[in-house]
Design a protein around this motif. Structure first.
Motif, short mmCIF file in Angstrom:
data_model
loop_
_atom_site.label_atom_id
_atom_site.label_comp_id
_atom_site.label_asym_id
_atom_site.label_seq_id
_atom_site.Cartn_x
_atom_site.Cartn_y
_atom_site.Cartn_z
N VAL A 1 0.86 -1.19 0.00
CA VAL A 1 0.00 0.00 0.00
C VAL A 1 0.89 1.24 0.00
N PHE A 2 0.62 2.15 -0.94
CA PHE A 2 1.47 3.32 -1.12
C PHE A 2 0.73 4.60 -0.73
N PRO A 3 1.39 5.52 -0.04
CA PRO A 3 0.74 6.79 0.33
C PRO A 3 0.65 7.71 -0.88
N GLY A 4 -0.38 8.54 -0.89
CA GLY A 4 -0.49 9.57 -1.91
C GLY A 4 0.12 10.88 -1.39
N ARG A 5 0.11 11.92 -2.23
CA ARG A 5 0.67 13.21 -1.84
C ARG A 5 -0.28 14.32 -2.26
N LEU A 6 -0.75 15.09 -1.29
CA LEU A 6 -1.62 16.22 -1.58
C LEU A 6 -0.77 17.37 -2.11
N ILE A 7 -1.11 17.84 -3.31
CA ILE A 7 -0.41 18.98 -3.92
C ILE A 7 -1.42 20.13 -4.00
N VAL A 8 -1.23 21.11 -3.16
CA VAL A 8 -2.15 22.24 -3.09
C VAL A 8 -1.81 23.26 -4.17
N ARG A 9 -2.79 23.57 -5.00
CA ARG A 9 -2.61 24.55 -6.07
C ARG A 9 -3.66 25.66 -5.90
N GLY A 10 -4.34 26.01 -6.97
CA GLY A 10 -5.22 27.18 -6.87
C GLY A 10 -6.71 26.93 -7.01
N SER A 11 -7.15 25.67 -7.02
CA SER A 11 -8.57 25.41 -7.31
C SER A 11 -9.43 25.26 -6.06
N CYS A 12 -8.84 25.42 -4.88
CA CYS A 12 -9.59 25.27 -3.64
C CYS A 12 -9.39 26.51 -2.76
N ALA A 13 -10.47 26.95 -2.13
CA ALA A 13 -10.42 28.10 -1.22
C ALA A 13 -11.60 27.99 -0.28
N PRO A 14 -11.64 28.79 0.78
CA PRO A 14 -12.82 28.78 1.65
C PRO A 14 -14.08 29.09 0.85
N PRO A 15 -15.22 28.51 1.24
CA PRO A 15 -16.46 28.81 0.51
C PRO A 15 -16.82 30.28 0.61
N ARG A 16 -17.59 30.78 -0.35
CA ARG A 16 -17.87 32.21 -0.45
C ARG A 16 -18.47 32.76 0.84
N GLN A 17 -19.40 32.02 1.47
CA GLN A 17 -20.04 32.52 2.68
C GLN A 17 -19.00 32.77 3.77
N ARG A 18 -18.03 31.87 3.90
CA ARG A 18 -17.01 32.02 4.94
C ARG A 18 -16.08 33.18 4.61
N ARG A 19 -15.76 33.36 3.32
CA ARG A 19 -14.88 34.47 2.95
C ARG A 19 -15.55 35.83 3.28
N LEU A 20 -16.87 35.90 3.01
CA LEU A 20 -17.60 37.14 3.30
C LEU A 20 -17.62 37.41 4.79
N ALA A 21 -17.81 36.33 5.57
CA ALA A 21 -17.84 36.49 7.02
C ALA A 21 -16.50 36.96 7.54
N LEU A 22 -15.41 36.44 6.96
CA LEU A 22 -14.07 36.83 7.40
C LEU A 22 -13.79 38.30 7.07
N VAL A 23 -14.32 38.76 5.92
CA VAL A 23 -14.14 40.16 5.52
C VAL A 23 -14.85 41.09 6.48
#
Length: 351
Positions: free
Chosen positions: A328-350
């Motif tokens: 069994v082999f581990p995978g590797r999470l590669i964070v790029r630009g397609s994920c961010a907090p949902p819009r409602q949370r971003r508005l609340a943070l602002v």
């Protein structure tokens, strides 16, 4: 143990000469219906299969290895095949590639053809269903080494090489939840018959472990193709309460999802987050680049090829009761630009 039947065995059981038995296979129209029926019944009872290479091999084993993939158009399998072939070639073995389209029913005739070619071993991405399981055990009883990769049925007792699907899906859910997503959908729901693989099976439990649920309207049993992912993405995003994040189970699914998101005029990651398994080249080239879970395909293929070579060179014992090895082999999470907090949370943070 399952013995290998010969044409002589068929002839004896049918009460005909070997020449007549061979004619039943090559020129059945030249036999009477009664004689043909007796020979065919003997073939069925003995599970006889002609060796299409017997003449050139003189009864010996070839230096070929069979590889059955789920989808020829899925880049994961192409990369796996190329890497495995490279390692086998170094040991003077040739790879024969076949496809089962994720179906055990379609897999069975492919296995028969490979056995007819007298391959030395088979590396198999099992199709879904039970149609081929008895035949696989019969092949092993005849001395053929079989290794499963990428997926193995729950009751399988063959050695295998696979990604840590469970751990990777948990990591994907944890990452999206950490961004603030609670409405997350996977592009495929577990089904014990149609879609019995570990990524979709793990997803709802990974959600529950974080106090989240998967709404019934997010759940669809689909095949792992670009077109089904495209249609499913459109369906999910048209819901009154659509998901704010999607997890594609394969890189090819991600293509379908990406197309649907673009057609709906949505922006990544402003309107929606997308994460996919498989680090295919296109995922780093689009705007924004896609966050992925990378599989160590080269290492997995190398491990599979070396397991085959060890079995062939060390003498495979089909009667051994030793517990099969599962790498069994581990995978590797590669964070790029397609994920961010949902819009409602971003508005609340602002605010």
């Amino acid at each position: 143990m399952f013995g290998v039947s010969t044409i002589q065995d068929v002839a004896r059981l049918a009460g005909v000469s070997p020449t007549t038995a061979k004619r039943a296979l090559r020129d059945p129209d030249k036999l009477t219906p009664e004689t043909l029926a007796r020979v065919q019944a003997a073939i069925e009872e003995l599970h006889y299969e002609p060796d299409v290479r017997a003449g050139s091999l003189r009864g010996g084993q070839s230096r070929t290895v069979g590889l059955v993939v789920a989808s020829i158009v899925e880049p994961f399998f192409a990369q796996f095949a190329r890497a495995a072939a490279r390692h086998l070639k170094a040991a003077d073995y040739t790879l024969i590639v076949s496809e089962n389209e994720y179906s055990a029913h379609l897999e069975l005739p492919e296995l028969r053809r490979l056995y007819g070619q007298r391959v030395a071993a088979i590396m198999l991405r099992p199709g879904y269903g039970d149609d081929s399981r008895e035949y696989l055990k019969r092949l092993r009883g005849r001395g053929l080494f079989i290794l499963e990769f990428d997926y193995a049925p729950d009751d399988s007792d063959f050695p295998s090489v696979a990604l840590d699907h469970t751990g990777c899906m948990r990591e994907a859910v944890a990452y999206l939840h950490g961004l603030g997503h609670t409405r997350i959908a996977a592009l495929g729901t577990y089904d014990p018959e149609v879609h019995p693989e570990d990524r979709s099976r793990t997803f709802p439990q990974a959600m529950r472990d974080r106090g989240l649920n998967v709404p019934p309207e997010y759940q669809r049993v689909v095949l792992l193709t670009e077109d089904t992912a495209y249609d499913l993405t459109h369906e999910l995003l048209a819901l009154p309460t659509p998901p704010t994040a999607l997890i594609a189970l394969t890189g090819t699914q991600a293509i379908g999802a990406f197309r649907a998101i673009r057609e709906r005029g949505l922006d990544l990651p402003g309107d929606l987050s997308l994460l996919t398994f498989d680090n295919y080249p296109w995922t780093a080239l689009v705007d924004p680049p896609i966050t992925v879970i990378e599989q160590p395909v080269e290492q997995m293929a190398e491990a599979a090829a070396h397991a085959v070579l060890r079995a062939l060179e060390g003498g495979f014992d089909a009667s051994s009761t030793t517990t099969p090895q599962h790498a069994v082999f581990p995978g590797r999470l590669i964070v790029r630009g397609s994920c961010a907090p949902p819009r409602q949370r971003r508005l609340a943070l602002v605010r």
